[in-house]
Design a protein around this motif. Structure first.
Motif, PDB file in Angstrom:
ATOM      1  N   UNK A 237      27.904  33.496  29.916  1.00  0.00           N
ATOM      2  CA  UNK A 237      28.930  34.084  29.062  1.00  0.00           C
ATOM      3  C   UNK A 237      30.279  34.026  29.767  1.00  0.00           C
ATOM      4  N   UNK A 238      31.301  33.524  29.078  1.00  0.00           N
ATOM      5  CA  UNK A 238      32.629  33.462  29.675  1.00  0.00           C
ATOM      6  C   UNK A 238      33.447  34.663  29.237  1.00  0.00           C
ATOM      7  N   UNK A 239      34.444  34.968  30.032  1.00  0.00           N
ATOM      8  CA  UNK A 239      35.291  36.098  29.694  1.00  0.00           C
ATOM      9  C   UNK A 239      36.656  35.992  30.337  1.00  0.00           C
ATOM     10  N   UNK A 240      37.527  36.868  29.871  1.00  0.00           N
ATOM     11  CA  UNK A 240      38.885  36.943  30.398  1.00  0.00           C
ATOM     12  C   UNK A 240      39.342  38.385  30.298  1.00  0.00           C
ATOM     13  N   UNK A 241      39.865  38.903  31.388  1.00  0.00           N
ATOM     14  CA  UNK A 241      40.479  40.222  31.410  1.00  0.00           C
ATOM     15  C   UNK A 241      41.940  40.045  31.789  1.00  0.00           C
ATOM     16  N   UNK A 242      42.806  40.794  31.127  1.00  0.00           N
ATOM     17  CA  UNK A 242      44.230  40.730  31.419  1.00  0.00           C
ATOM     18  C   UNK A 242      44.749  42.147  31.629  1.00  0.00           C
ATOM     19  N   UNK A 243      45.473  42.325  32.718  1.00  0.00           N
ATOM     20  CA  UNK A 243      46.109  43.604  33.000  1.00  0.00           C
ATOM     21  C   UNK A 243      47.512  43.359  33.504  1.00  0.00           C
ATOM     22  N   UNK A 244      48.365  44.368  33.399  1.00  0.00           N
ATOM     23  CA  UNK A 244      49.734  44.185  33.867  1.00  0.00           C
ATOM     24  C   UNK A 244      50.308  45.462  34.435  1.00  0.00           C
ATOM     25  N   UNK A 245      51.295  45.249  35.302  1.00  0.00           N
ATOM     26  CA  UNK A 245      52.014  46.345  35.934  1.00  0.00           C
ATOM     27  C   UNK A 245      53.500  46.034  35.828  1.00  0.00           C
ATOM     28  N   UNK A 246      54.268  46.988  35.316  1.00  0.00           N
ATOM     29  CA  UNK A 246      55.718  46.824  35.295  1.00  0.00           C
ATOM     30  C   UNK A 246      56.251  47.202  36.671  1.00  0.00           C
TER      31      UNK A 246
ATOM     32  N   UNK B  13      51.450  40.183  35.662  1.00  0.00           N
ATOM     33  CA  UNK B  13      50.247  40.114  34.839  1.00  0.00           C
ATOM     34  C   UNK B  13      49.151  39.459  35.680  1.00  0.00           C
ATOM     35  N   UNK B  14      48.010  40.127  35.711  1.00  0.00           N
ATOM     36  CA  UNK B  14      46.833  39.617  36.406  1.00  0.00           C
ATOM     37  C   UNK B  14      45.820  39.217  35.341  1.00  0.00           C
ATOM     38  N   UNK B  15      45.337  37.985  35.443  1.00  0.00           N
ATOM     39  CA  UNK B  15      44.311  37.500  34.528  1.00  0.00           C
ATOM     40  C   UNK B  15      43.095  37.106  35.354  1.00  0.00           C
ATOM     41  N   UNK B  16      41.947  37.606  34.963  1.00  0.00           N
ATOM     42  CA  UNK B  16      40.677  37.212  35.576  1.00  0.00           C
ATOM     43  C   UNK B  16      39.917  36.387  34.555  1.00  0.00           C
ATOM     44  N   UNK B  17      39.608  35.155  34.893  1.00  0.00           N
ATOM     45  CA  UNK B  17      38.809  34.284  34.029  1.00  0.00           C
ATOM     46  C   UNK B  17      37.502  34.016  34.746  1.00  0.00           C
ATOM     47  N   UNK B  18      36.391  34.090  34.020  1.00  0.00           N
ATOM     48  CA  UNK B  18      35.099  33.988  34.685  1.00  0.00           C
ATOM     49  C   UNK B  18      34.023  33.486  33.740  1.00  0.00           C
ATOM     50  N   UNK B  19      32.972  32.972  34.360  1.00  0.00           N
ATOM     51  CA  UNK B  19      31.748  32.642  33.645  1.00  0.00           C
ATOM     52  C   UNK B  19      30.610  33.318  34.398  1.00  0.00           C
ATOM     53  N   UNK B  20      29.926  34.214  33.719  1.00  0.00           N
ATOM     54  CA  UNK B  20      28.829  34.963  34.325  1.00  0.00           C
ATOM     55  C   UNK B  20      27.610  34.064  34.535  1.00  0.00           C
ATOM     56  N   UNK B  21      26.852  34.366  35.585  1.00  0.00           N
ATOM     57  CA  UNK B  21      25.610  33.634  35.811  1.00  0.00           C
ATOM     58  C   UNK B  21      24.545  34.023  34.796  1.00  0.00           C
ATOM     59  N   UNK B  22      24.643  35.258  34.275  1.00  0.00           N
ATOM     60  CA  UNK B  22      23.739  35.692  33.209  1.00  0.00           C
ATOM     61  C   UNK B  22      24.453  36.731  32.352  1.00  0.00           C
ATOM     62  N   UNK B  23      23.928  36.955  31.151  1.00  0.00           N
ATOM     63  CA  UNK B  23      24.574  37.900  30.238  1.00  0.00           C
ATOM     64  C   UNK B  23      24.459  39.342  30.709  1.00  0.00           C
ATOM     65  N   UNK B  24      23.558  39.630  31.649  1.00  0.00           N
ATOM     66  CA  UNK B  24      23.360  40.991  32.155  1.00  0.00           C
ATOM     67  C   UNK B  24      24.425  41.417  33.169  1.00  0.00           C
ATOM     68  N   UNK B  25      25.207  40.484  33.644  1.00  0.00           N
ATOM     69  CA  UNK B  25      26.231  40.791  34.640  1.00  0.00           C
ATOM     70  C   UNK B  25      27.408  41.462  33.937  1.00  0.00           C
ATOM     71  N   UNK B  26      27.896  42.561  34.519  1.00  0.00           N
ATOM     72  CA  UNK B  26      28.997  43.275  33.862  1.00  0.00           C
ATOM     73  C   UNK B  26      30.319  42.514  33.972  1.00  0.00           C
ATOM     74  N   UNK B  27      31.225  42.824  33.058  1.00  0.00           N
ATOM     75  CA  UNK B  27      32.580  42.309  33.173  1.00  0.00           C
ATOM     76  C   UNK B  27      33.206  42.911  34.434  1.00  0.00           C
TER      77      UNK B  27
END
Length: 149
Positions: free
Chosen positions: A3-12, A115-129
């Protein structure tokens, strides 16, 4: 395929984003001095600071556990003040097939934002974001900011 994912966060930022970008690109190892409770060490393993293809080793404490990540600087977009790191060895690859950190500094319009972006592909669907890692990254940005304001 995981499962792939992307998290985005930012700090002013409350200081010049250009200063943050230059520090993050060329003096990355200074971050461990600015955020010592989180970053144990940032060391250049191969190449030159701030250049594509260079390898950086990050030793950090996440959720009370010592972690290490060796990353290659995959891309730098000077015009947009963006740096992309890709994990090539270390603890993150025990959970993720692919893991990238993208740091973007926006200095347009009088505001300074990281802005910090984390892009990832999990090894399995059970792995948390990687939510705690995102929180960690944003807190490191705040620690760096505290050294400038």
């Amino acid at each position: 395929m995981g499962e792939t994912g992307r998290l985005i966060g930012q700090v002013e930022l409350k200081f010049d984003g250009n200063v943050f970008y230059e520090m993050f690109r060329y003096r990355t190892d200074d971050i461990s001095d600015m955020s010592p409770d989180k970053m144990r060490e940032i060391a250049l393993h191969d190449g030159k600071w701030g250049t594509v293809g260079s390898h950086v080793v990050w030793r950090f404490t996440l959720d009370g556990k010592e972690k290490v990540s060796k990353e290659v600087i995959e891309a730098i977009d000077e015009e947009n003040k963006t740096i992309t790191y890709k994990a090539v060895e270390g603890d993150l690859l025990e959970l993720y097939k692919i893991f990238k950190f993208i740091i973007h500094v926006d200095t347009k319009g009088g505001n300074n934002m990281v802005r910090v972006t984390l892009e990832y592909e999990k090894l399995s669907k059970d792995i948390p974001d990687p939510n705690s890692l995102m929180d960690f990254c944003l807190n490191v940005v705040k620690d760096v900011e505290a050294c400038y304001v």
